[in-house]
Design an enzyme around this catalytic site. Structure first.
Site, PDB file in Angstrom:
ATOM      1  N   SER A  38       8.776  14.304   5.380  1.00  0.00           N
ATOM      2  CA  SER A  38       9.100  13.371   6.360  1.00  0.00           C
ATOM      3  C   SER A  38      10.064  13.001   7.198  1.00  0.00           C
ATOM      4  O   SER A  38       9.524  12.349   8.447  1.00  0.00           O
ATOM      5  CB  SER A  38       9.125  11.510   5.539  1.00  0.00           C
ATOM      6  OG  SER A  38       9.578  11.496   4.606  1.00  0.00           O
TER       7      SER A  38
ATOM      8  N   HIS B  81       2.207  13.925   4.650  1.00  0.00           N
ATOM      9  CA  HIS B  81       2.104  14.272   6.454  1.00  0.00           C
ATOM     10  C   HIS B  81       1.313  15.535   6.447  1.00  0.00           C
ATOM     11  O   HIS B  81       1.535  15.867   7.642  1.00  0.00           O
ATOM     12  CB  HIS B  81       3.507  14.049   6.770  1.00  0.00           C
ATOM     13  CG  HIS B  81       4.425  12.894   6.407  1.00  0.00           C
ATOM     14  ND1 HIS B  81       3.905  12.148   7.393  1.00  0.00           N
ATOM     15  CD2 HIS B  81       5.235  12.042   4.904  1.00  0.00           C
ATOM     16  CE1 HIS B  81       5.071  10.745   6.728  1.00  0.00           C
ATOM     17  NE2 HIS B  81       5.371  11.004   5.854  1.00  0.00           N
TER      18      HIS B  81
ATOM     19  N   LYS C   9      -1.755   7.494   6.960  1.00  0.00           N
ATOM     20  CA  LYS C   9      -1.187   8.373   7.764  1.00  0.00           C
ATOM     21  C   LYS C   9      -2.534   8.803   8.531  1.00  0.00           C
ATOM     22  O   LYS C   9      -3.047   7.951   9.507  1.00  0.00           O
ATOM     23  CB  LYS C   9      -0.385   9.662   7.137  1.00  0.00           C
ATOM     24  CG  LYS C   9       0.970   8.184   6.531  1.00  0.00           C
ATOM     25  CD  LYS C   9       1.374   8.968   6.234  1.00  0.00           C
ATOM     26  CE  LYS C   9       3.013   8.282   5.668  1.00  0.00           C
ATOM     27  NZ  LYS C   9       3.921   8.398   4.563  1.00  0.00           N
TER      28      LYS C   9
HETATM   29  C1  LIG Z   1       4.407   6.895   3.133  1.00  0.00           C
HETATM   30  C2  LIG Z   1       4.859   8.273   2.404  1.00  0.00           C
HETATM   31  C3  LIG Z   1       5.024   7.971   1.400  1.00  0.00           C
HETATM   32  C4  LIG Z   1       3.626   6.570   0.865  1.00  0.00           C
HETATM   33  O1  LIG Z   1       2.849   6.313   0.880  1.00  0.00           O
HETATM   34  P1  LIG Z   1       2.159   4.486   1.347  1.00  0.00           P
HETATM   35  O2  LIG Z   1       0.779   5.208   1.204  1.00  0.00           O
HETATM   36  O3  LIG Z   1       2.544   4.534   2.870  1.00  0.00           O
HETATM   37  O4  LIG Z   1       3.141   3.703   0.395  1.00  0.00           O
HETATM   38  C5  LIG Z   1       4.511   8.695  -0.657  1.00  0.00           C
HETATM   39  N1  LIG Z   1       5.332   9.571   0.202  1.00  0.00           N
HETATM   40  C6  LIG Z   1       5.876   9.944   1.077  1.00  0.00           C
HETATM   41  C7  LIG Z   1       6.185  11.604   1.827  1.00  0.00           C
HETATM   42  C8  LIG Z   1       5.254   9.411   1.935  1.00  0.00           C
HETATM   43  O5  LIG Z   1       5.748  10.479   3.258  1.00  0.00           O
END
Ligand SMILES: *Cc1c(COP(=O)(O)O)cnc(C)c1O
Length: 394
Positions: A185, A213, A244
């Site tokens: 990320s 991602h 996302k």
């Molecule tokens: C955003 C994210 C999460 C958490 O997901 P949410 O649905 O926002 O709680 C978990 N792992 C990674 C790598 C993320 O970027």
């Protein structure tokens, strides 16, 4: 009687002041417009935002708004109970079947967030005396999942499969779980998933891939980072988030049917929480259709990534080697990174500065994220402003 302990209320005041003094106190920026590149803030000013994870621009897509409306008309707004009580509808069930088929697994289980998925899945798979092997740059939710499981946590240097192999060989834990982000990320690079799976097979370990991602972005029709490499195995557990690229909210875990059945029975963050509103499941079914039919969005996104990378060949600041929509520009010095973010903000461009300890010392950066909703002109504006700022810097 021992000396009286300090009143926690006073300690809190001191601790918050210390955060402030260190420049680490977090504050939220308040938006008055939907998630989109053109953002209006609560004070009425506008920015072009390069910070969301809405990679395909689905968060305010008209087809999804329609699906949410129809879902609300059919289901009302709340599920009313946990999935194992009376909160599981045909909408939730259809979404799980669709996500399993889309990612090429037998079965899937939806969680209300990705964070909840990770802290539920890991303790369901390993426990005290077992071992978790985690890339050092993994997301915080995977670290928390490992801690909650009480298994021994071994962290290997980012992407270092040889170090991981040594750790696995040295471990006599009865159950082993390798965990990695699919796309990291903060760096935007893709994990060496084929090598990780080889090691999982050799050492009879689970491999949990957190594709927050990658899902919707990578692989044929956006099927994710495992599909990108064409990987399949009964040892694979795939986690994708739905807030996302999918543009809505939630997450899912896909795996062999017996693994999913185990998680349904054991993952506490699945069992002890209210089911997501069914209208979200209907909205997500429509979102998966848009992801599957999203080649044009992904092509536009790739073109934007290429344009940014071609434009940002600078003298002192450098883009990290990423092919994904996460394009970190390393500035190095903390103060300079903050100053550049501030200067961009004054120019109407919103890019977050990320500093240690979130990233290693000396690698303070701007985390630029691109979306298919951006225009070429918006990316060009970011590029030319950054070029000017670097030229004007000492
Ligand atoms: C955003 C994210 C999460 C958490 O997901 P949410 O649905 O926002 O709680 C978990 N792992 C990674 C790598 C993320 O970027």
């Amino acid at each position: 009687m021992p000396a009286e302990a300090p009143d926690p209320l006073d300690a809190l005041t001191t601790d918050l002041a210390a955060l402030d003094a260190a420049g680490l106190r977090r504050r939220r920026r308040i938006l008055a417009s939907p998630c989109a590149p053109a953002a209006t803030l609560a004070d009425g000013s506008t920015r072009v935002a390069f910070c969301s994870n809405d990679y395909l621009g689905l968060a305010s897509d008209p087809a999804l708004i329609d699906a949410a409306r129809a879902g609300a008309a059919r289901w009302g707004v709340g599920s009313g109970a946990a999935h194992l009580v009376s909160g599981h509808t045909v909408a939730h069930d259809a979404l799980e079947a669709r996500l399993a088929a889309f990612t090429g697994f037998d079965a899937a289980l939806c969680f209300t967030t990705g964070y909840m998925a990770n802290i539920g899945v890991m303790p369901a798979l390993v426990g005290r005396g077992d071992a978790v092997f985690a890339d050092r740059l993994n997301h915080a939710s995977l670290v928390d999942g490992a801690l909650l499981s009480r298994a021994d946590l071994h962290r290997y240097p980012h992407g270092d499969v040889d170090a991981l192999a040594r750790q696995l060989t040295a471990s006599s834990a009865p159950r082993k779980l390798i965990v990695s982000d699919g796309v990291f990320s903060m760096d935007g690079d893709i994990a060496p998933l084929p090598r990780l799976l080889e090691l999982a097979e050799t050492h009879k370990a689970w491999l949990l891939v957190d594709d927050a991602h990658g899902f919707g972005v990578l692989g044929p029709q956006g099927r994710g980072s495992l599909a990108h490499f064409g990987l399949r195995s009964p040892r694979l557990i795939y986690m994708g988030t739905l807030g996302k690229a999918a543009g809505v909210a939630g997450a899912f875990v896909a795996a062999r049917a017996d693994v999913i059945d185990w998680l349904l029975n054991k993952a506490r963050s699945y069992i002890f929480t209210t089911g997501a509103p069914p209208l979200l499941a209907d909205t997500l079914l429509a979102a998966v259709d848009l992801i599957e039919q999203g080649d044009a969005r992904r092509a536009h996104l790739s073109a934007l990534i290429q344009r940014l990378r071609n434009g940002l060949t600078l003298r002192r600041w450098h883009l990290m080697p990423s092919t994904t929509p996460i394009q970190p520009l390393v500035i190095g010095d903390n103060h300079e990174a903050l100053a550049v973010a501030r200067a961009l903000d004054e120019a109407g461009l919103w890019v977050p500065a990320i500093r240690p300890p979130t990233v290693p010392k000396g690698s303070a950066r701007l985390r630029i994220t691109l979306s298919a909703a951006h225009t070429i002109e918006q990316v060009d504006r970011l590029v030319s402003t950054l070029r000017r700022l670097e030229g004007g810097a000492p």
